[in-house]
Enzyme design. Structure first.
Site, PDB file in Angstrom:
ATOM      1  CG  HIS A 197      -2.034  -1.064   1.080  1.00 24.56           C
ATOM      2  ND1 HIS A 197      -2.802  -1.480   2.150  1.00 24.56           N
ATOM      3  CD2 HIS A 197      -2.455  -1.786   0.016  1.00 24.56           C
ATOM      4  CE1 HIS A 197      -3.642  -2.411   1.744  1.00 24.56           C
ATOM      5  NE2 HIS A 197      -3.452  -2.633   0.460  1.00 24.56           N
TER       6      HIS A 197
ATOM      7  CB  CYS B  89       5.466  16.255 -14.114  1.00 25.81           C
ATOM      8  SG  CYS B  89       6.267  16.756 -12.576  1.00 25.81           S
TER       9      CYS B  89
ATOM     10  CB  THR C 261      -4.037  -7.772   8.676  1.00 29.31           C
ATOM     11  OG1 THR C 261      -4.981  -7.292   7.704  1.00 29.31           O
ATOM     12  CG2 THR C 261      -3.779  -9.249   8.447  1.00 29.31           C
ATOM     13  CB  SER C 262      -9.310  -6.352  10.166  1.00 33.90           C
ATOM     14  OG  SER C 262      -9.182  -5.555   8.998  1.00 33.90           O
TER      15      SER C 262
ATOM     16  CG  ASN D 210      -5.790  -9.881  15.209  1.00 28.33           C
ATOM     17  OD1 ASN D 210      -6.289  -9.247  16.137  1.00 28.33           O
ATOM     18  ND2 ASN D 210      -5.824  -9.447  13.953  1.00 28.33           N
TER      19      ASN D 210
ATOM     20  CB  ALA E 157       2.221  -8.398  16.879  1.00 25.00           C
TER      21      ALA E 157
HETATM   22  C1  BJW Z   1      -3.315  -6.206  16.772  1.00 23.63           C
HETATM   23  C2  BJW Z   1      -2.823  -5.490  17.828  1.00 23.63           C
HETATM   24  C3  BJW Z   1      -1.607  -5.914  18.355  1.00 23.63           C
HETATM   25  C4  BJW Z   1      -4.665  -4.574  17.262  1.00 23.63           C
HETATM   26  N1  BJW Z   1      -0.998  -6.967  17.830  1.00 23.63           N
HETATM   27  N2  BJW Z   1      -2.695  -7.255  16.275  1.00 23.63           N
HETATM   28  C5  BJW Z   1     -16.223  -5.297  -2.167  1.00 23.63           C
HETATM   29  C6  BJW Z   1     -15.744  -6.574  -1.957  1.00 23.63           C
HETATM   30  C7  BJW Z   1     -14.395  -6.865  -2.087  1.00 23.63           C
HETATM   31  C8  BJW Z   1     -13.496  -5.868  -2.455  1.00 23.63           C
HETATM   32  C9  BJW Z   1     -13.983  -4.595  -2.650  1.00 23.63           C
HETATM   33  C10 BJW Z   1     -15.314  -4.324  -2.513  1.00 23.63           C
HETATM   34  N3  BJW Z   1     -15.493  -2.995  -2.768  1.00 23.63           N
HETATM   35  C11 BJW Z   1     -14.274  -2.446  -3.034  1.00 23.63           C
HETATM   36  C12 BJW Z   1     -13.357  -3.415  -2.979  1.00 23.63           C
HETATM   37  C13 BJW Z   1     -11.912  -3.259  -3.201  1.00 23.63           C
HETATM   38  C14 BJW Z   1     -11.232  -2.584  -2.019  1.00 23.63           C
HETATM   39  C15 BJW Z   1     -11.593  -3.328  -0.733  1.00 23.63           C
HETATM   40  O1  BJW Z   1     -11.008  -4.342  -0.396  1.00 23.63           O
HETATM   41  N4  BJW Z   1     -12.556  -2.817   0.027  1.00 23.63           N
HETATM   42  C16 BJW Z   1     -13.042  -3.495   1.230  1.00 23.63           C
HETATM   43  C17 BJW Z   1     -12.949  -2.549   2.403  1.00 23.63           C
HETATM   44  C18 BJW Z   1     -14.436  -3.962   0.956  1.00 23.63           C
HETATM   45  N5  BJW Z   1      -9.824  -2.663  -2.286  1.00 23.63           N
HETATM   46  C19 BJW Z   1      -9.198  -1.772  -3.044  1.00 23.63           C
HETATM   47  O2  BJW Z   1      -9.780  -0.807  -3.510  1.00 23.63           O
HETATM   48  C20 BJW Z   1      -7.738  -2.039  -3.329  1.00 23.63           C
HETATM   49  N6  BJW Z   1      -7.491  -1.962  -4.711  1.00 23.63           N
HETATM   50  C21 BJW Z   1      -8.043  -2.804  -5.585  1.00 23.63           C
HETATM   51  O3  BJW Z   1      -8.847  -3.654  -5.248  1.00 23.63           O
HETATM   52  O4  BJW Z   1      -7.612  -2.611  -6.857  1.00 23.63           O
HETATM   53  C22 BJW Z   1      -8.236  -3.361  -7.898  1.00 23.63           C
HETATM   54  C23 BJW Z   1      -9.370  -2.554  -8.427  1.00 23.63           C
HETATM   55  C24 BJW Z   1      -9.162  -1.242  -8.746  1.00 23.63           C
HETATM   56  C25 BJW Z   1     -10.212  -0.514  -9.257  1.00 23.63           C
HETATM   57  C26 BJW Z   1     -11.456  -1.084  -9.379  1.00 23.63           C
HETATM   58  C27 BJW Z   1     -11.654  -2.397  -9.005  1.00 23.63           C
HETATM   59  C28 BJW Z   1     -10.584  -3.145  -8.526  1.00 23.63           C
HETATM   60  C29 BJW Z   1      -6.868  -0.970  -2.671  1.00 23.63           C
HETATM   61  C30 BJW Z   1      -6.943  -1.012  -1.191  1.00 23.63           C
HETATM   62  C31 BJW Z   1      -6.109   0.120  -0.575  1.00 23.63           C
HETATM   63  C32 BJW Z   1      -6.266   0.168   0.926  1.00 23.63           C
HETATM   64  N7  BJW Z   1      -5.707   1.382   1.384  1.00 23.63           N
HETATM   65  C33 BJW Z   1      -5.600   1.608   2.839  1.00 23.63           C
HETATM   66  C34 BJW Z   1      -5.049   3.046   3.024  1.00 23.63           C
HETATM   67  C35 BJW Z   1      -3.569   3.057   2.681  1.00 23.63           C
HETATM   68  C36 BJW Z   1      -2.943   4.371   2.822  1.00 23.63           C
HETATM   69  C37 BJW Z   1      -2.960   4.936   4.230  1.00 23.63           C
HETATM   70  O5  BJW Z   1      -2.764   4.246   5.243  1.00 23.63           O
HETATM   71  O6  BJW Z   1      -3.151   6.131   4.309  1.00 23.63           O
HETATM   72  O7  BJW Z   1      -4.743   0.652   3.432  1.00 23.63           O
HETATM   73  S1  BJW Z   1      -7.139   1.381   3.691  1.00 23.63           S
HETATM   74  C38 BJW Z   1      -6.420   0.660   5.139  1.00 23.63           C
HETATM   75  O8  BJW Z   1      -6.836  -0.732   5.294  1.00 23.63           O
HETATM   76  C39 BJW Z   1      -4.921   0.617   4.877  1.00 23.63           C
HETATM   77  C40 BJW Z   1      -4.544  -0.716   5.431  1.00 23.63           C
HETATM   78  O9  BJW Z   1      -3.307  -1.155   4.883  1.00 23.63           O
HETATM   79  C41 BJW Z   1      -5.716  -1.574   5.077  1.00 23.63           C
HETATM   80  C42 BJW Z   1      -5.828  -2.855   5.888  1.00 23.63           C
HETATM   81  O10 BJW Z   1      -6.070  -2.589   7.226  1.00 23.63           O
HETATM   82  P1  BJW Z   1      -5.401  -3.497   8.352  1.00 23.63           P
HETATM   83  O11 BJW Z   1      -3.930  -3.345   8.291  1.00 23.63           O
HETATM   84  O12 BJW Z   1      -5.936  -4.865   8.278  1.00 23.63           O
HETATM   85  O13 BJW Z   1      -5.863  -2.728   9.666  1.00 23.63           O
HETATM   86  P2  BJW Z   1      -7.220  -2.904  10.536  1.00 23.63           P
HETATM   87  O14 BJW Z   1      -7.342  -1.697  11.388  1.00 23.63           O
HETATM   88  O15 BJW Z   1      -8.359  -3.256   9.690  1.00 23.63           O
HETATM   89  O16 BJW Z   1      -6.922  -4.167  11.463  1.00 23.63           O
HETATM   90  C43 BJW Z   1      -5.988  -4.113  12.538  1.00 23.63           C
HETATM   91  C44 BJW Z   1      -5.940  -5.468  13.181  1.00 23.63           C
HETATM   92  O17 BJW Z   1      -4.913  -5.445  14.158  1.00 23.63           O
HETATM   93  C45 BJW Z   1      -7.230  -5.862  13.915  1.00 23.63           C
HETATM   94  O18 BJW Z   1      -7.604  -7.176  13.530  1.00 23.63           O
HETATM   95  C46 BJW Z   1      -6.827  -5.829  15.400  1.00 23.63           C
HETATM   96  O19 BJW Z   1      -7.497  -6.821  16.175  1.00 23.63           O
HETATM   97  C47 BJW Z   1      -5.366  -6.117  15.304  1.00 23.63           C
HETATM   98  N8  BJW Z   1      -4.547  -5.623  16.412  1.00 23.63           N
HETATM   99  N9  BJW Z   1      -3.751  -4.461  18.128  1.00 23.63           N
HETATM  100  C48 BJW Z   1      -1.603  -7.607  16.796  1.00 23.63           C
HETATM  101  N10 BJW Z   1      -1.069  -5.249  19.428  1.00 23.63           N
HETATM  102 ZN    ZN Z   2       4.916  18.166 -11.454  1.00 22.46          ZN
END
Ligand code: BJW
Ligand code: ZN
Length: 249
Positions: A117, A128, A187-188, A212, A230
């Site tokens: 990401h 550009c 990750t969730s 997790n 973790a």
């Molecule tokens: C602990 C802890 C401790 C707490 N120890 N653990 C419908 C169905 C399926 C897919 C889609 C849909 N509609 C849209 C989509 C696609 C979409 C998607 O998946 N959406 C879903 C939400 C439904 N995906 C995309 O758009 C991706 N691109 C794509 O699919 O391209 C192809 C395409 C393009 C165009 C058209 C069609 C297809 C891109 C996804 C980009 C995600 N971006 C973000 C922001 C990044 C930049 C930023 O940070 O500013 O990425 S969103 C955010 O979520 C971030 C993260 O990397 C990502 C994942 O989150 P993560 O890391 O899992 O965090 P949490 O908070 O969810 O979980 C934390 C976990 O930690 C929890 O479980 C806690 O319990 C645990 N925890 N303390 C261990 N101490």
């Molecule tokens: Zn420029």
């Protein structure tokens, strides 16, 4: 509690892949997205992490990224990141696949890190393509603009609806498909396509291990669910792997 099956797998594994999410950096002080008190419980993802949101309100999006850039520059890797960095030296092949943009794996010494990401330390001009560092961007007032062409600058991260960087994604798939053990950490597993990697690894024969404090959508598919933070579980897993591999030599 770590099972005999996992101990044996750690003793024998040649290839290990670890998918990490926001949870691994929670103990460093980086807020998660979807946990209790997480970012998306207060703000709407489509307003902050999408091109539509950026075009609608670039000031708001830049204000949010400015805050997060400052937080991420100040935090330090925690024992979870460090345990993964040590593991790189224990197995012939070890890859981290991270959804995080905080750079903490690299800062803790990991060298094989596939960033799905993007990275908070990079920015680029939308017109550009010229790249900008954080120091330059954060010193600009208002919405950062390109000094060469005047175009808007954006953070080099992957927003909803955007494609993942192809090389990083392909490397992640290869690491998942060749892993003897696949760790899904903090990750969730709610965001695709990253969330498909644990299933891909398992189908290809990996032992799937989830770390997790809370169950997620992949817990029922995991061979082992190590419930807890973790920062506690990963150092234990590393110590166990060291002992198991020494014994089996
Ligand atoms: C602990 C802890 C401790 C707490 N120890 N653990 C419908 C169905 C399926 C897919 C889609 C849909 N509609 C849209 C989509 C696609 C979409 C998607 O998946 N959406 C879903 C939400 C439904 N995906 C995309 O758009 C991706 N691109 C794509 O699919 O391209 C192809 C395409 C393009 C165009 C058209 C069609 C297809 C891109 C996804 C980009 C995600 N971006 C973000 C922001 C990044 C930049 C930023 O940070 O500013 O990425 S969103 C955010 O979520 C971030 C993260 O990397 C990502 C994942 O989150 P993560 O890391 O899992 O965090 P949490 O908070 O969810 O979980 C934390 C976990 O930690 C929890 O479980 C806690 O319990 C645990 N925890 N303390 C261990 N101490
Ligand atoms: Zn420029």
């Amino acid at each position: 509690m770590i099972s005999e099956r996992l101990r044996n797998a750690l003793a024998r594994a040649r290839s290990v892949a670890a998918l990490t999410g926001a949870g691994i950096s929670a103990e460093s002080g980086v807020p998660t997205f979807r946990s209790k008190g997480g970012i998306w419980t207060k703000m709407r993802p489509e307003e902050l992490a999408s091109m539509d949101g950026f075009l609608r309100n670039p000031e708001l999006v830049w204000e949010w990224y400015g805050q997060r850039k400052r937080i991420m520059a100040e935090v330090q890797p925690n024992p979870g990141h460090r345990a993964l960095a040590h593991m790189e030296h224990l197995f012939p092949h070890f890859a981290i696949i991270t959804q995080n943009i905080d750079n903490l794996h690299q800062r803790s010494g990991s060298t094989v890190v596939h960033e799905l990401h993007g990275n908070i330390e990079r920015n680029y001009c939308m017109e550009c393509g010229i790249r900008y560092g954080n120091a330059e961007v954060l010193s600009m007032t208002g919405i950062p603009r390109c000094t060469a062409c005047g175009g808007p600058i954006r953070p080099d991260v992957v927003w909803f609806g955007e494609m993942l960087p192809m090389e990083e994604w392909n490397a992640a798939v290869r690491a998942a498909e060749s892993a003897d053990i696949f760790l899904s950490i903090g990750t969730s597993a709610a965001v695709q396509p990253a969330a498909s990697l644990p299933g891909l690894a398992k189908e290809a024969g990996a032992l799937l291990v989830e770390i997790n404090p809370e169950p997620t959508s992949i817990t029922s598919h995991a061979d082992e669910f190590l419930q807890g933070p973790a920062g506690t579980i990963l150092p234990e897993l590393y110590a166990l792997a060291v002992a198991a591999r020494k014994e089996s030599q």
